[in-house]
Design an enzyme around this catalytic site. Structure first.
Site, PDB file in Angstrom:
ATOM      1  N   THR A 133      43.572  33.367  37.976  1.00 33.00           N
ATOM      2  CA  THR A 133      43.284  33.921  36.650  1.00 33.00           C
ATOM      3  C   THR A 133      44.297  35.010  36.326  1.00 33.00           C
ATOM      4  O   THR A 133      44.784  35.704  37.215  1.00 33.00           O
ATOM      5  CB  THR A 133      41.860  34.496  36.585  1.00 33.00           C
ATOM      6  OG1 THR A 133      41.659  35.416  37.663  1.00 33.00           O
ATOM      7  CG2 THR A 133      40.820  33.396  36.686  1.00 33.00           C
ATOM      8  N   ASP A 134      44.601  35.165  35.040  1.00 37.36           N
ATOM      9  CA  ASP A 134      45.611  36.120  34.598  1.00 37.36           C
ATOM     10  C   ASP A 134      45.025  37.513  34.435  1.00 37.36           C
ATOM     11  O   ASP A 134      43.826  37.736  34.622  1.00 37.36           O
ATOM     12  CB  ASP A 134      46.229  35.642  33.275  1.00 37.36           C
ATOM     13  CG  ASP A 134      46.991  34.338  33.439  1.00 37.36           C
ATOM     14  OD1 ASP A 134      47.533  34.113  34.537  1.00 37.36           O
ATOM     15  OD2 ASP A 134      47.031  33.547  32.485  1.00 37.36           O
ATOM     16  N   LYS A 135      45.879  38.422  34.050  1.00 39.45           N
ATOM     17  CA  LYS A 135      45.494  39.824  33.888  1.00 39.45           C
ATOM     18  C   LYS A 135      44.321  39.961  32.915  1.00 39.45           C
ATOM     19  O   LYS A 135      44.355  39.449  31.804  1.00 39.45           O
ATOM     20  CB  LYS A 135      46.697  40.619  33.368  1.00 39.45           C
ATOM     21  CG  LYS A 135      46.427  42.102  33.174  1.00 39.45           C
ATOM     22  CD  LYS A 135      47.670  42.810  32.670  1.00 39.45           C
ATOM     23  CE  LYS A 135      47.387  44.284  32.424  1.00 39.45           C
ATOM     24  NZ  LYS A 135      48.586  44.991  31.909  1.00 39.45           N
TER      25      LYS A 135
END
Length: 544
Positions: A133-135
């Protein structure tokens, strides 16, 4: 013929130098070939060399090596986790930035699940995640696999005590040594939270509103008459006319914020603009979606089910690329629910797919929302699967979270090896409580404070498709390779020459055939398993 006849007639006819030169030439070529092979091998090896700094032994404050701890057996496990991504630079370990994996790894070491001798290198423990998952992105359920010390029966509790409240371990399950959580994840569930006011039609007077109304005049009967949205905007207009004069409303609508160094927060006009926007936001938060509009949105999202070419729903993919074809297994749109002090109404969209591309879910939500709020036929979504490039805007990242990875196929193998299945549904009550407290509340609060969705759709409604964001006039080009604006797509006219995606697309047909074969194979497997599990009737028992 005898050997004597094969010999030369005279000894001086034999030139020994020729033979020597030939032998030397062969030797030189052989050595050169060996040297080239060594060079090629060295090049190949250089590609795979890990040039990152290697971790050395643990040192004390004075730089002296610390004594090694007694070695305890490590087991391959799957760790089911949930987390709030706010304040973290994504899931994956990325020093010196704080990430979910770095927080988990630290807690594992402190709880004794990873020895201190291995506390400075994730690779020693075979660390792997099912979904990255991204930031700032959250997850109700995600899974990591690694080798861990699990002799302590209270290890899960001890790990959770060392973790911040925004990260939880749901369970730790033994798996076989060959388990790779990323490769063996058969599908994923994602959730997207959307405030229902996002489905209100474009604001009267906006560029998109004018384009839609003009196209309705030219081609009547193509787009829906959205009486619900008209009623909403009429009520707001009536309320605004009671609180502001006609001259004030004209000045507010024409207001352009000055440069930052010239901005004055106490300016009278700015204060009126602020109150006008607060009034509009209050009306949006009081909005409650009708059953008809919710049904239209559900019909729009159902157009994604099955195998389709999603090249327009990501970046950098061409229509002909096989990897652009993705299979959506299920999509669920919840009933509306009201949450938070602002009493905003929301819906939850859950999408189950085999795999997803960059920004795909955000573009899917954006397209379904725009189709609904502009009154387009839901079948128009299928035109986006065709060869024509269409620029679909991304819905805000705020509402997106990973629900859980699914290991349906591999669970059968795990059970055959005597391990428990990886199933997040066993912890659904805990997950739901965690999501409500640490994920949903943060999403709701940020939406109220920042008006994220209102800002996004207001930008869409007022976007000038002629000058664009740079203020430069766009050239009039044609052809499937030329990216078309979403605003043409949403009017009654649509994009000229654009039709539904061709059913004859070879890749889609192949994928659908594979789906049918897979379903038939699963059915046969279940049938054979059922038969094999039935107790055999012994001859003696039958005779009795």
């Amino acid at each position: 013929m005898s050997e004597e006849n094969l010999r030369p007639a005279y000894d001086d006819q034999v030139n020994e130098d020729v033979y020597k030169r030939g032998a030397q030439s062969k030797l030189t070529k052989a050595r050169k070939a060996d040297f080239d092979d060594e060079k090629d091998k060295k090049k190949d090896n250089d590609k795979h060399i890990d040039k990152r700094p290697k971790s050395g032994p643990r040192l004390d404050e004075n730089g002296n090596p610390l004594p090694k701890e007694p070695r305890l057996p490590k087991r391959k496990v799957a760790v089911m986790v949930g987390y709030c991504g706010t304040g973290y630079h994504g899931m994956q370990y990325n020093p010196p930035n704080p990430t979910i994996e770095s927080a988990l790894f630290k807690a594992f070491v402190e709880a004794g699940a990873i020895s201190k001798d291995n506390s400075n290198d994730l690779k020693k423990n075979g660390f792997m995640r099912a979904a990255r998952t991204d930031k700032g992105v959250h997850a109700g359920g995600n899974l990591i696999s690694l080798k861990m010390i699990i002799e302590d029966p209270d290890i899960k509790q001890k790990i959770n005590e060392k973790l911040p409240e925004g990260i939880r371990v749901w369970d730790i399950e033994r798996v076989n040594k060959a388990f790779d959580c990323r490769k063996m994840c058969s599908s994923r569930w994602y959730e997207y939270l959307l405030p229902t006011y996002s489905l209100i039609g474009p604001k009267p007077g906006s560029i998109l509103y004018r384009d839609i109304e003009e196209s309705k005049t030219e081609l009547p009967g193509v787009l829906d008459e959205d009486l619900e949205s008209k009623e909403f905007w009429e009520e707001f207009k009536k309320d605004a006319n009671e609180k502001f004069s006609t001259e004030e409303i004209e000045a507010i609508l024409a207001y352009v914020p000055p440069a930052r160094d010239e901005f004055d927060i106490n300016e009278e006009l700015y204060q009126k603009v602020k109150k006008y926007k607060q009034l509009e936001n209050a009306h949006r938060r009081r909005y409650r979606i009708s059953a008809a509009k919710l049904a239209k949105f559900r019909a729009s999202t159902s157009q994604y089910l099955g195998a389709h070419n999603f090249h327009n729903f990501t970046l950098g993919k061409d229509f002909k690329e096989p990897s652009a074809i993705r299979f959506m297994k299920d999509i669920k749109v919840s009933d509306p629910f009201v949450i938070g002090d602002a009493q905003t109404e929301w819906i939850s969209i859950k999408i189950h797919g085999q795999s997803f591309m960059l920004h795909q879910i955000r573009k899917m939500v954006s397209m379904a929302t725009l189709i609904t709020r502009c009154g387009c036929p839901v079948e128009r979504i299928s035109q986006a699967y065709g060869q024509q490039k269409i620029n679909i805007p991304k819905a805000p990242a705020l509402g997106l979270l990973l629900e859980a990875p699914v290991f349906e196929g591999y669970n059968k193998r795990l059970e055959q090896f005597g391990y428990k299945a990886i199933d997040f549904s066993k912890y659904q009550d805990e997950v739901d409580k965690f999501k409500m407290k640490h994920i949903y509340d943060k999403i709701y609060k940020e939406e109220v404070d920042e008006n994220v969705f209102n800002a996004f759709f207001s930008y869409i409604d007022s976007f000038n498709k002629v000058t664009g964001a740079q203020g430069e006039e766009t050239a009039d080009k044609s052809g499937p390779a030329v990216q078309k604006s979403i605003f043409e797509f949403l009017t009654a006219k649509g994009i000229p020459g654009l039709t539904d995606a061709p059913e004859s697309n070879k890749k889609i047909k192949q994928r659908k055939r594979m789906e049918e074969e897979e379903a038939a194979s699963k059915k046969a497997e279940i049938s054979s398993t059922t038969q094999s599990n039935e107790p055999e009737v012994q001859p003696e028992a039958a005779a009795n």
